[in-house]
Design an enzyme around this catalytic site. Sequence first.
Site, PDB file in Angstrom:
ATOM      1  N   ARG A 188      11.905  -6.555   5.238  1.00 23.65           N
ATOM      2  CA  ARG A 188      11.748  -5.117   5.037  1.00 23.65           C
ATOM      3  C   ARG A 188      12.631  -4.362   6.040  1.00 23.65           C
ATOM      4  O   ARG A 188      12.716  -4.726   7.206  1.00 23.65           O
ATOM      5  CB  ARG A 188      10.273  -4.814   5.280  1.00 23.65           C
ATOM      6  N   ARG A 209      11.522  -3.122  11.729  1.00 23.70           N
ATOM      7  CA  ARG A 209      10.475  -2.682  12.655  1.00 23.70           C
ATOM      8  C   ARG A 209      10.123  -3.815  13.608  1.00 23.70           C
ATOM      9  O   ARG A 209      10.025  -4.962  13.188  1.00 23.70           O
ATOM     10  CB  ARG A 209       9.219  -2.282  11.861  1.00 23.70           C
ATOM     11  N   LYS A 232       0.827  -1.205   0.000  1.00 22.70           N
ATOM     12  CA  LYS A 232       0.000   0.000   0.000  1.00 22.70           C
ATOM     13  C   LYS A 232       0.870   1.267   0.000  1.00 22.70           C
ATOM     14  O   LYS A 232       0.608   2.202  -0.745  1.00 22.70           O
ATOM     15  CB  LYS A 232      -0.927   0.043   1.238  1.00 22.70           C
ATOM     16  N   ARG A 260      -0.382  -9.733  13.419  1.00 23.76           N
ATOM     17  CA  ARG A 260      -0.969  -8.632  12.616  1.00 23.76           C
ATOM     18  C   ARG A 260      -1.876  -9.194  11.523  1.00 23.76           C
ATOM     19  O   ARG A 260      -2.893  -8.606  11.186  1.00 23.76           O
ATOM     20  CB  ARG A 260       0.136  -7.779  11.997  1.00 23.76           C
ATOM     21  N   ARG A 268      -9.346   0.766   9.226  1.00 22.11           N
ATOM     22  CA  ARG A 268      -8.967  -0.617   9.490  1.00 22.11           C
ATOM     23  C   ARG A 268     -10.060  -1.368  10.237  1.00 22.11           C
ATOM     24  O   ARG A 268      -9.890  -2.552  10.547  1.00 22.11           O
ATOM     25  CB  ARG A 268      -7.682  -0.649  10.328  1.00 22.11           C
TER      26      ARG A 268
HETATM   27  P1  AMP Z   1       1.079   0.268   9.187  1.00 23.77           P
HETATM   28  O1  AMP Z   1       2.366   0.969   8.983  1.00 23.77           O
HETATM   29  O2  AMP Z   1      -0.046   0.837   8.372  1.00 23.77           O
HETATM   30  O3  AMP Z   1       1.192  -1.241   9.014  1.00 23.77           O
HETATM   31  O4  AMP Z   1       0.631   0.515  10.718  1.00 23.77           O
HETATM   32  C1  AMP Z   1       1.486   0.122  11.780  1.00 23.77           C
HETATM   33  C2  AMP Z   1       0.667  -0.030  13.048  1.00 23.77           C
HETATM   34  O5  AMP Z   1       0.036   1.217  13.386  1.00 23.77           O
HETATM   35  C3  AMP Z   1      -0.484  -1.020  12.967  1.00 23.77           C
HETATM   36  O6  AMP Z   1      -0.062  -2.374  13.184  1.00 23.77           O
HETATM   37  C4  AMP Z   1      -1.388  -0.514  14.104  1.00 23.77           C
HETATM   38  O7  AMP Z   1      -0.868  -0.849  15.368  1.00 23.77           O
HETATM   39  C5  AMP Z   1      -1.248   1.012  13.955  1.00 23.77           C
HETATM   40  N1  AMP Z   1      -2.262   1.555  13.018  1.00 23.77           N
HETATM   41  C6  AMP Z   1      -2.044   2.178  11.817  1.00 23.77           C
HETATM   42  N2  AMP Z   1      -3.198   2.560  11.261  1.00 23.77           N
HETATM   43  C7  AMP Z   1      -4.183   2.178  12.110  1.00 23.77           C
HETATM   44  C8  AMP Z   1      -5.601   2.267  12.102  1.00 23.77           C
HETATM   45  N3  AMP Z   1      -6.268   2.830  11.077  1.00 23.77           N
HETATM   46  N4  AMP Z   1      -6.278   1.750  13.159  1.00 23.77           N
HETATM   47  C9  AMP Z   1      -5.649   1.195  14.203  1.00 23.77           C
HETATM   48  N5  AMP Z   1      -4.322   1.056  14.278  1.00 23.77           N
HETATM   49  C10 AMP Z   1      -3.572   1.554  13.248  1.00 23.77           C
END
Ligand code: AMP
Length: 213
Positions: A126, A158, A13, A169, A87
């Site tokens: 990554r 990360r 994404k 996740r 989400r």
């Molecule tokens: P990402 O980089 O988009 O994979 O987000 C990393 C982490 O941030 C996720 O595993 C969640 O813990 C938190 N996160 C990001 N976006 C959201 C969202 N819309 N709702 C809840 N948690 C989020």
Amino acid sequence: MRIILFGPPGVGKGTQAKLLIAEFNAIHISTGDLLREAVKNKTPLGLKAMQYMDAGNLVPDNIMIELLEGVFKAKANDSFILDGFPRTVAQAKALDDMFEKMGFKLDAVISLRVEHDVVIKRLSSRRMCRTCGRIYSLDQLGENTKQCRHCGGELYLRHDDEPDVIKHRLEVYLNQTKPLKEFYRKTGRFMQIDGMQEIGYVHKQILDILYPT
Ligand code: AMP
């Protein structure tokens, strides 16, 4: 253009969002990036979010909705690509309300699909730059796996890209995020794309969907 990019972690994404913002002169709203920045700066939001992120859980809806409302207020008229939000169904409903209040029209929800074993491989290889946030895969990096090619910053894995957290996740995605597909399918703005293909090809498929000839 106002687009939601949808799919499990590691589906591409962020990569596709970066290509699209160049194409549409739009802004990239990545809730994951916003949260990581808040964690790095130890803001009240970052301190609240950190425990959820480290465990691979979702940050509570009320915190996320407030975060996004703030972004929209600050950047009211811009085109944007949303990456990582919504989400949950509650977030999607809140987003619909925000769109209505702001008078925005949602142009498309583009869902990228990738098999889960590919996601696990992609995420565990990554590496992210601590300084500029650029993402690399180990295959791209060759010998130099420690330093960002762009700014020289330190590259790191990360915590939430470690194998156990990735598995969790993906479960969270299946239980809490995937049901959103049905929510958006009903609105007719939902389009699905094969994210297993090469980056440029996926980008072209997205453009073909947005501008059918
Ligand atoms: P990402 O980089 O988009 O994979 O987000 C990393 C982490 O941030 C996720 O595993 C969640 O813990 C938190 N996160 C990001 N976006 C959201 C969202 N819309 N709702 C809840 N948690 C989020």
